[in-house]
Structure formats: C-alpha cells, structure tokens
Design an enzyme around this catalytic site. Sequence first.
Site, PDB file in Angstrom:
ATOM      1  N   VAL A 190       0.829  -1.204   0.000  1.00  0.00           N
ATOM      2  CA  VAL A 190       0.000   0.000   0.000  1.00  0.00           C
ATOM      3  C   VAL A 190       0.862   1.251   0.000  1.00  0.00           C
ATOM      4  CG1 VAL A 190      -1.699   1.331   1.328  1.00  0.00           C
ATOM      5  CG2 VAL A 190      -1.958  -1.141   1.081  1.00  0.00           C
ATOM      6  N   ASP A 231      10.899   3.434   5.805  1.00  0.00           N
ATOM      7  CA  ASP A 231      10.538   2.102   6.278  1.00  0.00           C
ATOM      8  C   ASP A 231      11.611   1.650   7.261  1.00  0.00           C
ATOM      9  OD1 ASP A 231       8.527  -0.274   5.032  1.00  0.00           O
ATOM     10  OD2 ASP A 231      10.267  -1.011   6.129  1.00  0.00           O
ATOM     11  N   THR A 283      -5.248  -0.468   6.907  1.00  0.00           N
ATOM     12  CA  THR A 283      -6.589  -0.938   7.252  1.00  0.00           C
ATOM     13  C   THR A 283      -6.649  -1.171   8.757  1.00  0.00           C
ATOM     14  OG1 THR A 283      -6.899  -1.963   5.096  1.00  0.00           O
ATOM     15  CG2 THR A 283      -8.305  -2.735   6.878  1.00  0.00           C
ATOM     16  N   CYS A 340      -5.659  -9.132   2.508  1.00  0.00           N
ATOM     17  CA  CYS A 340      -6.769  -8.247   2.884  1.00  0.00           C
ATOM     18  C   CYS A 340      -8.007  -8.994   3.355  1.00  0.00           C
ATOM     19  CB  CYS A 340      -7.126  -7.331   1.715  1.00  0.00           C
ATOM     20  SG  CYS A 340      -5.918  -6.020   1.433  1.00  0.00           S
ATOM     21  N   LYS A 389      -7.760 -11.293   6.601  1.00  0.00           N
ATOM     22  CA  LYS A 389      -7.447 -10.454   7.766  1.00  0.00           C
ATOM     23  C   LYS A 389      -8.612  -9.543   8.125  1.00  0.00           C
ATOM     24  CE  LYS A 389      -4.729  -6.925   6.953  1.00  0.00           C
ATOM     25  NZ  LYS A 389      -5.453  -5.678   7.293  1.00  0.00           N
ATOM     26  N   ARG A 398       0.716 -14.372   0.340  1.00  0.00           N
ATOM     27  CA  ARG A 398       0.178 -14.392   1.701  1.00  0.00           C
ATOM     28  C   ARG A 398      -1.244 -14.954   1.703  1.00  0.00           C
ATOM     29  NH1 ARG A 398       1.167  -8.243   3.362  1.00  0.00           N
ATOM     30  NH2 ARG A 398       0.347  -8.036   1.235  1.00  0.00           N
TER      31      ARG A 398
END
Length: 449
Positions: free
Chosen positions: A11, A30, A121, A279, A282, A346
């Site tokens: 993202v 990061d 999110t 997404c 989760k 994932r």
Amino acid sequence: MRISVIGCGYVGLVTGACLAEAGHEVVCTDINSARIAQLNAGEVPIYEEHLGEILESAHKAKKISYTANIGDAIRASDAIFICVGTPPKESGEADLSAIDSVARQIAAEAQSSKLVVEKSTVPARTGLELSRALAAYTKDSKLKFRVASNPEFLREGTAVGDFFHPDRVVVGVDDPAAAEELREIYRPILERKFHCPIHKGACPAEPKGEFIVTSINSAELIKHASNSFLALKISYANMIADLCEKIGADVEEVTHAMGLDPRIGTQFLKAGLGFGGFCFPKDVQAFIHLSASVGVDFEILKATERVNKQRIERFLEKIHKALWVVKGKRIAVLGLAFKANTDDIRFAPALDVLKKLLDEGAEVHATDPEGINGTRALFPEVTYHQDAYETLQNADAALVCTEWDVFKKIDWTRAGATMARKLVIDGRNLYSPKHMKELGFEYHSFGRE
C-alpha cells in the site's frame, strides 16, 4: 504538497508512487533498511503492474525519495500517510502495535503541526487512539496533529489503475480543515490532471471518483464493511457451486444470470478455491472481532470465513477421488500467488494445497509467473519451473490454483501428450468442461459437474 509515506510495503509504495506522479513531493520511509536500499538502487521490491514505471518517472522528476531515517521523513512533510502493516493476532484482532510505534515517533520527531492520515486498514476507533497517542507523546504543546482516515480500495494486480481512477475517495475527519487538505492532495486525481500510465492517450470517459467526507469511525468501518461484503459474495458463490454439483446444475450459468440483476452485479460471484491474500482473510477476522468486542454477533461473517476455509478440503476431496492414492504421484501445481497479476503469496490457497500434498508424500512440481521466489523459501522441497509445459511433463495430475492468463492459454493438446495421465482438477474454473473432455481429459472443477 510535501508528503511522507511511512511503510514501504504494498500500500505504501503504490500510494507514494501515485501521489508523486500526481505532482506532490513524496518521501518514503521504512524500518526495513534493505528495502530502502533496494528502492534507492532503482529496484522495485514487489510486483505490481505499472508500479515500476511510475516509480522511475517520479524519480526522474525528483518527486520521490527514500530514507531509512523516519525522523527526517517526518520533519520533511506537511502530511504523513501511515501505511504500516496491521497483521492479525491469533484471536483475529488486528495488531496495531506498528501504528502505535509510528504515532510515538511522529510525536517525538515532528517540529511543526502535521496532517496524519491512516492509510493502513484498521478497526473503527483507531483514529481516536491515534489522536490520543500523538497528544500524549508530543513534548511541544503548540504542535497540532490533525488525524484523518483515508482507507485504500486497491486491488492487487490493478492497484495503480485503482488509485488513479477511483470510484470513490473516502476521508474520515473530525476537523473540516483536514478534509480540505486531503481534497487538495487528491485534486489532481479527482480532476484528472496527471499523466496516466494506464492509458497512454486520453483516459476513457467515465464518471469521476466521488470525494466522500465522513467521520473517522465511519471511514474506518467502510473499509472493513466493503471487503467483508465482497468476501461474503465469494463464499456465497461457492455454496451455490456445492449445491450445483449435488443437483446437476452449472454454477456459471446460475451466477451469470444472478449477476445481471444490477442489485447484485457479476463481480465476486466466481466459484473456486476461495479468497486469499492479505486483505480479505485479515479484514473478515478483524471485523468479526470488532463486532464481538461491542456485543454484536456477526454470524454471517463467521459463516463466510468457515465456507472459505472449507474450499481447500473440497479441492482435496476432488484430488483424492480422482487419484485415489496421492503418495508417490507427480502432481503439477499451476499458480502459487493468491490471485493473478501479483507476486503476493500471503494466505494463498495454493500454499495450503502444497502443504497437504507434501504431507501425503506427493512429488510436487509448481509454476507461477511471479510467485516462485516467495514460495521456494517456504517449500524448498517442491520442484519449481518457469515454464508451465515443463511443470506438466510426466504429471499424474494438473491442479489449477491461480487464474493467470498464461494458464488460460495453455495448449492442452500439447501438454496432454507429455503428461503421465490426462487429469486436470481446476480450482479456478478456467476451462470449458466440454472442451477438456473432447481433448480426452478427465476434468473436474467447482459447481460444473
């Protein structure tokens, strides 16, 4: 506007690249210094169509930069987009420790007031806790942090197009000034005043994305509610597929006719192995946990999750029924990523299939256009091939786990000539049962037998 993006995952990179391409000055940071080094070297650490192109374009225009020093990134910006991960805990609750850590760093490092935007999110009420953390940890009472929620609706594989051509931009605010700042950030996209990497000429005429201003709690809820509803549609289609198999109907005929009703729509009514990725699984878990925490029993979402987990079992039943004994059989797995056009493995259904096959003693050969490297680290005992035809050679069965175009275009006459047994078990309903049987294959799919 000067924007910092904290978190250079999927993202974060798409957000930073697209905002830079839209004309803003963006610095990305990061905690993974190796990833920052990759980006500074011009390497793109994830696969997403058009992402490399716009990162290169933004770099040449000196609109994007990368640093491992989060303090420098915080001080350099007017607005900060938090794009860190919120993985699920064992309970299903979202782990918000990374957001809490970022909040404390912003409060400690900022030297001027900032707009702080949740892009990760998160469950409802996170914005409230973020505001509290920023206020609690700042040492300068004169600094003001305006918190906003700006949930992303990016589909892996088409994320760049989704960012530049959104159907809606949702911003949750408690301060009207924050809404206006975000409107200004998104103005080039809303007014289509940017170079579009998707459409080389003029973009097609279509309704412009709606800019929707809500409360922070509502914005946070919109993301979970949207993803959970789409997941529900997939599980609903899969239950229809199971019913079709029992009564001799065709799930694609049923869902196609259903989808023509504009109240329902055709998207996400595709039967098969179910949903994966980071997404949907989760977000469904987090939404169930959030609901339970406030005394709402979201039973329909529990069923959605249960149905999705059962898809692997249903697939394995088809494999066992066709092969009888799996041990010692050479099995070709076509597809490792959770969906086409991404390298993201994932929660990919294919990984559960690989594990089950290996546990039963199968000789597994696998291919995927982008997902091999990530999967090899998890399953080194699998034999990997770049070429689908090499994967299929001498196979007792071919399992289709991801709907890549390259798999849709396989010449099964050619492939079948080299297979030990002409057996295809299609977890994505890519092929016509009639055509495959005409080619001499034993063919199994979902909801069409």
